[in-house]
Write a protein that holds these residues in place. Structure first.
Motif, mmCIF file in Angstrom:
data_model
loop_
_atom_site.group_PDB
_atom_site.id
_atom_site.type_symbol
_atom_site.label_atom_id
_atom_site.label_comp_id
_atom_site.label_asym_id
_atom_site.label_seq_id
_atom_site.Cartn_x
_atom_site.Cartn_y
_atom_site.Cartn_z
ATOM 1 N N PRO A 159 0.808 -1.224 0.000
ATOM 2 C CA PRO A 159 0.000 0.000 0.000
ATOM 3 C C PRO A 159 0.838 1.270 0.000
ATOM 4 O O PRO A 159 0.440 2.279 -0.589
ATOM 5 C CB PRO A 159 -0.833 -0.120 1.288
ATOM 6 C CG PRO A 159 -0.139 -1.143 2.115
ATOM 7 C CD PRO A 159 0.513 -2.082 1.154
ATOM 8 N N THR A 209 -4.445 10.109 -1.305
ATOM 9 C CA THR A 209 -3.648 8.896 -1.111
ATOM 10 C C THR A 209 -3.396 8.579 0.364
ATOM 11 O O THR A 209 -2.720 7.587 0.668
ATOM 12 C CB THR A 209 -2.293 9.034 -1.835
ATOM 13 O OG1 THR A 209 -1.605 10.206 -1.345
ATOM 14 C CG2 THR A 209 -2.498 9.162 -3.340
ATOM 15 N N PHE A 212 -3.782 4.942 1.795
ATOM 16 C CA PHE A 212 -2.703 3.988 1.520
ATOM 17 C C PHE A 212 -1.622 4.085 2.592
ATOM 18 O O PHE A 212 -1.086 3.062 3.041
ATOM 19 C CB PHE A 212 -2.100 4.250 0.136
ATOM 20 C CG PHE A 212 -3.016 3.926 -1.009
ATOM 21 C CD1 PHE A 212 -3.115 2.628 -1.483
ATOM 22 C CD2 PHE A 212 -3.783 4.917 -1.603
ATOM 23 C CE1 PHE A 212 -3.960 2.319 -2.547
ATOM 24 C CE2 PHE A 212 -4.633 4.624 -2.655
ATOM 25 C CZ PHE A 212 -4.724 3.318 -3.123
ATOM 26 N N VAL A 215 -3.130 2.503 5.874
ATOM 27 C CA VAL A 215 -3.183 1.043 5.818
ATOM 28 C C VAL A 215 -1.781 0.446 5.897
ATOM 29 O O VAL A 215 -1.546 -0.545 6.604
ATOM 30 C CB VAL A 215 -3.901 0.577 4.531
ATOM 31 C CG1 VAL A 215 -3.764 -0.926 4.353
ATOM 32 C CG2 VAL A 215 -5.379 0.963 4.581
ATOM 33 N N GLY A 216 -0.834 1.042 5.193
ATOM 34 C CA GLY A 216 0.531 0.550 5.229
ATOM 35 C C GLY A 216 1.128 0.600 6.623
ATOM 36 O O GLY A 216 1.787 -0.350 7.070
ATOM 37 N N TRP A 240 -3.437 -6.465 3.381
ATOM 38 C CA TRP A 240 -3.705 -5.026 3.450
ATOM 39 C C TRP A 240 -5.091 -4.695 2.875
ATOM 40 O O TRP A 240 -5.718 -3.716 3.290
ATOM 41 C CB TRP A 240 -2.607 -4.242 2.733
ATOM 42 C CG TRP A 240 -2.600 -4.333 1.235
ATOM 43 C CD1 TRP A 240 -1.936 -5.239 0.455
ATOM 44 C CD2 TRP A 240 -3.300 -3.470 0.316
ATOM 45 N NE1 TRP A 240 -2.174 -5.009 -0.881
ATOM 46 C CE2 TRP A 240 -2.991 -3.923 -0.997
ATOM 47 C CE3 TRP A 240 -4.122 -2.363 0.464
ATOM 48 C CZ2 TRP A 240 -3.499 -3.301 -2.138
ATOM 49 C CZ3 TRP A 240 -4.643 -1.743 -0.672
ATOM 50 C CH2 TRP A 240 -4.330 -2.216 -1.946
ATOM 51 N N TRP A 244 -7.970 -2.542 4.623
ATOM 52 C CA TRP A 244 -8.652 -1.440 3.922
ATOM 53 C C TRP A 244 -10.168 -1.598 4.035
ATOM 54 O O TRP A 244 -10.876 -0.632 4.346
ATOM 55 C CB TRP A 244 -8.223 -1.431 2.456
ATOM 56 C CG TRP A 244 -8.791 -0.295 1.656
ATOM 57 C CD1 TRP A 244 -10.102 -0.102 1.314
ATOM 58 C CD2 TRP A 244 -8.072 0.823 1.111
ATOM 59 N NE1 TRP A 244 -10.253 1.050 0.583
ATOM 60 C CE2 TRP A 244 -9.023 1.633 0.447
ATOM 61 C CE3 TRP A 244 -6.729 1.190 1.107
ATOM 62 C CZ2 TRP A 244 -8.650 2.805 -0.222
ATOM 63 C CZ3 TRP A 244 -6.363 2.362 0.439
ATOM 64 C CH2 TRP A 244 -7.314 3.152 -0.212
#
Length: 274
Positions: A159, A209, A212, A215-216, A240, A244
């Motif tokens: 992600p 973004t 991302f 989540v990462g 991931w 999400w």
């Protein structure tokens, strides 16, 4: 550093306070950045604000060195700026070429620096459960390798890379089209406006973004034996995408993106996530 990440994790040790919105209605606000930082200082002292700083600095240094090395190994020939609308195709080709080159540098630097980023996240999130599992860079490297293998250093990488790639292409292409079609070369301040377009687009696209990034970072600490990566803070995510979908169902994909005026979430029905 620590405060922002704990907000992402969803650690809320302080109760919300009653305030008023722009319409004068009473709403619940969660403690902001500075209130949260004071709480960390009360618990851990000022040093607590800098948990995970050493691996984070090493990660940033590795990223910078890697980008420089890749740029030197694969140089992009200089091309003059094209602003004339008659040269739109040439200008677009230039943007695509430059963005592709920048994307390659960013992806390589992200892969190289990500293991230290994972260690930094885990060092910081230990604040939640008062753990000392990750106490130093070298001991953390040994522990992750022993418990999770090589792949343990790259949890949350996908992600992050997707976010980087989407950010670069959206930011550069939007800035190009705005500078080409919306800014007239005859305007006296055209060059000044163009110099700020990419910066403004960067701010706007970074919000797009942000999920991302969230989540990462959550995947970096999920199910690693630390309290903040286990229920009730979060389920043990299988991927991931699972993370999400879970955050999306909870309406939490932008959790931690605001550091000051943080509205308390309205309780919602939890949908089962496969």
């Amino acid at each position: 550093l620590l405060t922002g990440f704990l907000l992402q994790v969803g650690h809320e040790p302080l109760p919300p306070t009653v305030g008023r919105n722009v319409l004068g209605r009473k709403v619940l606000y969660l403690p902001g950045f500075f209130t949260y930082a004071r709480h960390i200082v009360e618990v851990d002292g000022k040093r607590g604000l800098f948990r995970g700083l050493t691996p984070r600095l090493i990660s940033s240094t590795l990223s910078t060195i890697t980008r420089g090395s890749v740029k030197k190994a694969f140089p992009l020939e200089d091309m003059e700026h094209v602003s004339n609308k008659d040269d739109v195709k040439t200008s677009l080709r230039k943007v695509v070429k430059e963005t592709s080159h920048e994307m390659m540098m960013q992806c390589v630097s992200r892969v190289v620096s990500h293991p230290l980023h994972v260690i930094s996240m885990r060092c910081m999130v230990q604040f939640v459960g008062r753990e000392v599992k990750y106490s130093g860079v070298f001991s953390a490297i040994g522990r992750i390798f022993k418990e999770e293998g090589i792949l343990g250093f790259f949890v949350g990488l996908v992600p992050h890379i997707l976010g980087d790639v989407i950010f670069l292409w959206c930011c550069n292409l939007l800035a190009h089209f705005i500078n080409t079609y919306a800014v007239d070369d005859n305007f006296s301040q055209a060059s000044v406006i163009r110099s700020y377009t990419k910066f403004v687009m960067g701010i706007a696209v970074s919000m797009l973004t942000y999920p991302f990034l969230l989540v990462g970072d959550l995947m970096a600490v999920n199910n690693c034996g630390l309290r903040a990566g286990l229920p009730p803070y979060a389920p043990a995510f299988t991927s991931w995408i699972h993370c999400w979908r879970y955050l999306s169902a909870q309406g939490q994909l932008f959790r931690g993106s605001s550091l000051l005026f943080r509205r308390a979430p309205v309780p919602t029905t939890c949908f089962p996530i496969d």
